[in-house]
Enzyme design. Structure first.
Site, PDB file in Angstrom:
ATOM      1  N   GLU A  20      12.358   2.655   2.285  1.00 19.08           N
ATOM      2  CA  GLU A  20      11.746   2.903   3.584  1.00 19.08           C
ATOM      3  C   GLU A  20       9.899   2.879   2.862  1.00 19.08           C
ATOM      4  O   GLU A  20       9.789   2.507   2.111  1.00 19.08           O
ATOM      5  CB  GLU A  20      11.537   4.262   4.278  1.00 19.08           C
ATOM      6  CG  GLU A  20      10.883   5.334   3.428  1.00 19.08           C
ATOM      7  CD  GLU A  20      11.320   6.405   2.539  1.00 19.08           C
ATOM      8  OE1 GLU A  20      12.647   5.946   1.025  1.00 19.08           O
ATOM      9  OE2 GLU A  20      10.205   6.184   0.866  1.00 19.08           O
ATOM     10  N   SER A  41      -4.991   7.748  -8.718  1.00 18.16           N
ATOM     11  CA  SER A  41      -2.790   7.140  -8.760  1.00 18.16           C
ATOM     12  C   SER A  41      -2.551   5.805  -7.988  1.00 18.16           C
ATOM     13  O   SER A  41      -1.808   5.334  -8.459  1.00 18.16           O
ATOM     14  CB  SER A  41      -2.028   8.169  -7.247  1.00 18.16           C
ATOM     15  OG  SER A  41      -3.431   8.154  -6.009  1.00 18.16           O
ATOM     16  N   LYS A  74       3.413   4.664  -7.642  1.00 18.77           N
ATOM     17  CA  LYS A  74       5.038   4.113  -7.439  1.00 18.77           C
ATOM     18  C   LYS A  74       5.629   3.098  -8.042  1.00 18.77           C
ATOM     19  O   LYS A  74       7.390   3.432  -7.521  1.00 18.77           O
ATOM     20  CB  LYS A  74       4.986   3.435  -6.424  1.00 18.77           C
ATOM     21  CG  LYS A  74       4.043   4.280  -5.037  1.00 18.77           C
ATOM     22  CD  LYS A  74       4.540   4.356  -2.810  1.00 18.77           C
ATOM     23  CE  LYS A  74       3.938   5.234  -2.656  1.00 18.77           C
ATOM     24  NZ  LYS A  74       2.539   5.478  -2.759  1.00 18.77           N
TER      25      LYS A  74
END
Ligand SMILES: *Cc1c(COP(=O)(O)O)cnc(C)c1O
Length: 426
Positions: free
Chosen positions: A109, A398, A87
């Site tokens: 968010e 990930s 991310k």
């Protein structure tokens, strides 16, 4: 609308209040400008290298491969990025873009809190005010990430509407942005939302796939398949992007030839890797308790774009369920809807049980505690390991799973008495 730009077949678009259109137009121009600006790319690449820790290793998981009957498994180690997941690739890129646009405040968010932490980190690094919307239910479940965001200097704004989870936090962030567009940039955490977000996030996450392809070439390896988990779809699209673009679809109107963004590697390849996206089947597809929007959803509009989503007969969005908080979202990025329809990517799903089993495999066989999200990708490969025997297969790992240790323990205590061994799992 931005004409054909911003569309992936019939998916994508800009389904937002009129007041947001100028902001999306401004963002579209800024991103189109920045991605070709060598100064911007150098700043971003530098940050990814020196701060985030890229390139991340591509590591051969020999014991896991042997355990799967002889698959040559390559793990792309996004878990080794600063903050522990992919991310951060997106948030540093978007915050740098916001700085270029002269913005002073960032909103975001977050569901599990992973994107919130990555956004708060980038804001601390570049000196931005940061407000993160988070459902009250998620704040309770992810208390540690709430504290991390606060320590990083962000404000966490509790959302008490609806199911008090990610969907509601996203709606609240869009509402804030509608009222504050002048000085505020909204950092969306996945390849979702109105144009230009899906394309921009793809461009920023593409570094995963670019590095992987370069690393494979250095090893002389042509992958037979690439697996990635799909929540909103950002790690998957970042990993798949160069493989997709190598082999342009006949009629993808919306991915311009130069859409690769910072860190791109150009080159022709006759790669025919099979691309597999793995969704969360939760308690099972038949149970109704899952997050498999592509497998079982229908096209509709959510959070500014047209894409597959979980909904009832009346078109009401229905709640998602997954043991993995990061996959617990009723929608999916519009490009994945198009890739499903065009057949370029195959989408499968694995249950909570299968994902938790794969989590355990990676721990015990490789010494890697993976994120439960990433464990879905590994479980997806496990289910069809026979097919990939003696072939090279890439898994996008990930993120790391420290955040999931308690959840896995709880799962094993409450539902896991019967955690199936991988070969028993259906
Ligand atoms: C958030 C998250 C995901 C799911 O998001 P995508 O946009 O689908 O990539 C997957 N893995 C990890 C580790 C995450 O934190």
């Amino acid at each position: 609308m931005t004409g054909r730009m911003g569309w992936f077949g019939t998916y994508g678009g800009q389904f937002v209040p009129e007041t947001l259109i100028p902001a999306l137009d401004e963002l579209t121009r800024a991103w189109a400008d920045a991605r070709h600006d060598s100064e911007f790319r150098k700043t971003l690449d530098d940050c990814l290298h020196r701060y985030v820790g890229r390139p991340t290793p591509l590591y051969q998981a020999r014991r896991l491969g042997k355990d799967m009957g002889g698959v040559r498994i390559w793990l792309k180690r996004e878990d080794l990025n600063h903050t522990g997941a992919h991310k951060i690739n997106n948030t540093v890129g978007q915050v740098l873009l916001a700085r270029r646009m002269g913005k002073t405040r960032i909103i975001a968010e977050t569901g599990a809190g992973q994107h919130g932490v990555a956004a708060a980190t980038a804001c601390a690094l570049f000196g931005f005010e940061c407000d993160v919307y988070m459902g009250e239910e998620d704040m309770r479940r992810q208390a540690l990430n709430v504290e991390r965001m606060r320590m990083l200097g962000a404000r966490v704004l509790p959302v008490s509407s609806g199911s008090r989870t990610l969907k509601d936090a996203t709606s609240e962030a869009i509402r804030d942005w509608t009222a504050s567009v002048g000085g505020t940039h909204y950092v969306i955490g996945s390849a979702v939302g109105p144009a230009p977000y899906p394309d921009m996030v793809r461009g920023l996450q593409r570094v995963i796939g670019n590095e992987t392809r370069t690393q494979l070439r250095e090893l002389g390896v042509e992958p037979a398949a690439v697996f990635a988990c799909v929540g909103g779809g950002s790690n998957a699209i970042g990993m798949f992007a160069p493989f997709i673009d190598d082999q342009p679809l006949p009629e993808n109107p919306s991915v311009p030839a130069d859409s690769s963004g910072p860190g791109q590697v150009r080159g022709v390849s006759d790669n025919r890797a099979e691309l597999v996206g793995v969704e969360a089947a939760g308690a099972g597809l038949a149970s109704g308790q899952h997050a498999a929007s592509l497998s079982l959803g229908l096209p509709g509009v959510l959070h500014g774009s047209h894409s597959y989503l979980l909904q009832d007969e009346d078109g009401q969005v229905t709640p998602a369920h997954s043991v993995s908080a990061g996959l617990d979202y009723p929608g999916v990025g519009p490009e994945h809807s198009w890739l499903k329809e065009s057949g370029r990517v195959r989408y499968e799903s694995v249950t909570d049980h299968e994902a938790v089993a794969a989590f355990g495999d990676l721990c015990r066989l490789e010494g890697i505690i993976p994120a439960l999200e990433s464990a879905h990708a590994a479980a997806g490969l496990r289910k069809e390991a026979e097919k990939w025997k003696n072939r090279d297969v890439v898994i996008c790992l990930s993120g790391r799973g420290d955040k999931d240790v308690e959840e896995v323990r709880r799962f094993e205590r409450t539902r896991g008495a019967d955690v199936q061994s991988p070969d028993q799992a259906s």
